[in-house]
Design a protein around this motif. Sequence first.
Motif, short mmCIF file in Angstrom:
data_model
loop_
_atom_site.label_atom_id
_atom_site.label_comp_id
_atom_site.label_asym_id
_atom_site.label_seq_id
_atom_site.Cartn_x
_atom_site.Cartn_y
_atom_site.Cartn_z
N HIS A 53 0.85 -1.27 -0.05
CA HIS A 53 -0.10 -0.12 0.14
C HIS A 53 0.93 1.24 0.01
O HIS A 53 1.89 1.30 0.52
CB HIS A 53 -0.75 0.12 1.13
CG HIS A 53 -1.78 -1.19 1.35
ND1 HIS A 53 -3.01 -1.22 0.94
CD2 HIS A 53 -1.69 -2.44 1.92
CE1 HIS A 53 -3.67 -2.67 1.18
NE2 HIS A 53 -2.81 -3.09 1.90
N THR A 54 0.28 2.31 -0.65
CA THR A 54 1.07 3.47 -0.71
C THR A 54 0.26 4.88 -0.05
O THR A 54 -1.17 4.40 0.15
CB THR A 54 1.79 3.91 -1.84
OG1 THR A 54 0.60 4.21 -2.76
CG2 THR A 54 2.39 2.92 -2.67
N ASP A 55 0.69 5.93 0.03
CA ASP A 55 -0.18 7.11 0.52
C ASP A 55 -0.79 7.60 -0.94
O ASP A 55 -0.32 6.93 -2.04
CB ASP A 55 0.40 8.01 1.26
CG ASP A 55 2.01 8.44 0.52
OD1 ASP A 55 2.14 8.29 -0.51
OD2 ASP A 55 2.95 8.96 1.49
N GLU B 55 -2.30 11.50 3.01
CA GLU B 55 -0.98 11.80 2.71
C GLU B 55 -0.14 11.04 3.82
O GLU B 55 0.90 11.37 4.14
CB GLU B 55 -0.63 13.05 2.23
CG GLU B 55 -1.06 13.40 0.87
CD GLU B 55 -0.59 14.81 0.35
OE1 GLU B 55 0.32 15.28 1.19
OE2 GLU B 55 -0.91 15.11 -0.63
N SER B 56 -0.80 10.58 4.82
CA SER B 56 -0.02 10.04 6.04
C SER B 56 0.72 9.24 5.89
O SER B 56 0.59 8.10 5.11
CB SER B 56 -1.16 9.40 6.94
OG SER B 56 -0.40 8.92 8.21
N PRO B 57 2.09 8.96 6.49
CA PRO B 57 3.15 8.23 6.21
C PRO B 57 2.59 6.71 6.51
O PRO B 57 3.08 5.70 5.63
CB PRO B 57 4.33 8.42 7.04
CG PRO B 57 4.08 10.03 7.15
CD PRO B 57 2.57 10.20 7.15
N SER B 58 1.76 6.44 7.64
CA SER B 58 1.20 5.14 7.80
C SER B 58 0.71 4.43 6.85
O SER B 58 0.18 3.51 6.93
CB SER B 58 0.79 5.27 9.41
OG SER B 58 -0.30 5.92 9.32
N ASN B 59 -0.06 5.29 5.97
CA ASN B 59 -0.70 4.72 4.73
C ASN B 59 0.32 3.90 3.93
O ASN B 59 -0.19 2.88 3.28
CB ASN B 59 -1.40 5.90 3.87
CG ASN B 59 -2.50 6.42 4.59
OD1 ASN B 59 -3.50 5.66 5.17
ND2 ASN B 59 -2.79 7.82 4.28
N ARG B 60 1.54 4.13 4.09
CA ARG B 60 2.33 3.29 3.39
C ARG B 60 2.71 2.28 3.99
O ARG B 60 3.38 2.47 5.09
CB ARG B 60 3.56 4.30 3.03
CG ARG B 60 3.46 5.36 2.20
CD ARG B 60 4.78 5.89 1.46
NE ARG B 60 5.87 6.26 2.43
CZ ARG B 60 6.08 7.40 3.08
NH1 ARG B 60 5.27 8.23 2.98
NH2 ARG B 60 7.05 7.44 3.93
N ARG B 61 2.67 0.84 3.51
CA ARG B 61 2.71 -0.58 4.51
C ARG B 61 2.74 -1.50 3.72
O ARG B 61 2.13 -1.46 2.62
CB ARG B 61 1.33 -0.30 5.49
CG ARG B 61 0.13 -0.52 4.88
CD ARG B 61 -0.96 -0.06 5.92
NE ARG B 61 -2.16 -0.67 5.16
CZ ARG B 61 -2.97 0.22 4.67
NH1 ARG B 61 -2.56 1.20 3.98
NH2 ARG B 61 -4.37 -0.26 4.27
N ILE B 62 3.38 -2.58 4.23
CA ILE B 62 3.09 -4.17 3.88
C ILE B 62 2.26 -4.80 4.70
O ILE B 62 2.35 -4.41 5.86
CB ILE B 62 4.49 -4.38 3.87
CG1 ILE B 62 5.46 -3.82 2.54
CG2 ILE B 62 4.57 -6.11 3.63
CD1 ILE B 62 4.75 -4.19 1.09
N ARG C 282 -5.22 3.56 5.04
CA ARG C 282 -5.23 3.17 6.61
C ARG C 282 -6.03 4.36 7.32
O ARG C 282 -6.95 4.28 8.27
CB ARG C 282 -3.90 2.96 6.89
CG ARG C 282 -4.09 2.79 8.50
CD ARG C 282 -2.33 2.49 8.92
NE ARG C 282 -2.45 1.97 10.53
CZ ARG C 282 -2.80 0.91 10.76
NH1 ARG C 282 -3.18 -0.06 10.26
NH2 ARG C 282 -2.79 0.82 12.52
N HIS C 283 -5.59 5.72 6.90
CA HIS C 283 -6.34 6.74 7.25
C HIS C 283 -6.89 7.58 6.07
O HIS C 283 -6.06 8.64 5.62
CB HIS C 283 -5.09 7.73 8.03
CG HIS C 283 -4.39 6.83 8.83
ND1 HIS C 283 -5.20 6.61 10.05
CD2 HIS C 283 -3.25 6.58 9.30
CE1 HIS C 283 -4.31 6.11 11.16
NE2 HIS C 283 -3.10 6.01 10.53
N PRO C 284 -8.12 7.35 5.72
CA PRO C 284 -8.82 8.00 4.65
C PRO C 284 -8.93 9.47 4.89
O PRO C 284 -8.88 10.15 3.95
CB PRO C 284 -9.92 7.18 4.60
CG PRO C 284 -10.03 6.01 5.13
CD PRO C 284 -8.84 6.09 6.22
N GLN C 285 -9.06 9.90 6.18
CA GLN C 285 -9.09 11.42 6.32
C GLN C 285 -7.87 12.05 6.45
O GLN C 285 -7.50 13.36 6.43
CB GLN C 285 -9.55 11.57 7.81
CG GLN C 285 -8.67 11.13 8.92
CD GLN C 285 -8.51 9.67 9.18
OE1 GLN C 285 -9.06 8.69 8.65
NE2 GLN C 285 -7.57 9.52 10.12
#
Length: 260
Positions: free
Chosen positions: A178-180, A235-242, A229-232
Motif C-alpha cells: 500500500h502507498t499514500d 498523505e499520512s506516512p502510515s498509509n504506506r505499509r506492507i 489506512r487513514h482516509p481522512q
Amino acid sequence: MAKEKESAALEKAKPHIIVIKRPRKAAHGHHGGAWKVAYADFVTAMMALFIVLWLMGADEETKKIISSFFNNPTGPGTMTGTAAAGAGNSIVIPKTDMNKLRERLQQAMMKVPNFSNLKDHVEITITSDGLRIELLESEAGVFFEQGKPVPSAAGAELLRILAHELGELPNDVLIEGHTDSKPYGSDASYSNWELSTDRANSARRLMEAGGLRPHQVAQVRGYADRQLRHPQDPESPSNRRISVIVQYMAGDDKKDAPAK
C-alpha cells in the motif's frame, strides 16, 4: 627256550596304549525365557505408569487433544496436525487460536535488534480474512528505503523472522503493498501502483528465502492508495505499509472472527 625268547621279543614290539580318562563336567540346565517375558511386562507397566503421571500433569488442551485422538484415531486431525502431508510441521492454527499465534509472533519479533524502535510501526490484528500483520512506514522510511521497493536492514530482518514462524504453518499467506496518495515522482510509467506491487513482491521473495514453504504465498497484491489506512489523511506516512495476512484454514467459520 627259543619260544620264550620269541614271545618276549614280540611282547616288547607291541606298542603301549595309554588311555586317559577325563571326567565329564555336568552341563548347566537351560533356564528358559520366562524371565524375558516377566521383564518385558515390567518395562511395559513402568512405561504406562510414566504416561499416566505425565497426563495427570498436562494442561487441559493437551488432554483434550489426546482424548480426541483416542476417540477417533483415523480422523482428519482438526484439533492438531493436518490432513495435508508435508504442510509445515503439521501445526494448524484455527480461527480460535489466532490470538496465540499473535502472541507467538510478537515474542519472535522481539529478537530483531532495536525492536523497541520498530514496535510502534508493527500492528497485528485479527480480521475476517485472518491474522493481519502490518508494517507501517514513517516519513523517513522504516521497513523500505524511501520511495524504493528495497527493504531496509530492519525490514529484511523482521520479514525473515516472520517467514520462519509462518513457514511452520499450513495456512496460506497473502502479501499486500500500500502507498499514500502522494504522486510518485514525475515518471508516469512508474506510479504508486508499481511501487506498492514491487514492495509486496520484494517482501514475498525475502520471506520465501527466509522460511515460507513453496506455494505458501497464495496472492501478492498491490493496492497503491486505494485502501488507505487513514482516509481522512491520505498523505499520512502510515498509509504506506506492507500487510501480511495469515489466512484461516478451509472450513473455519470466518463470519464470527473478531476484528481487533
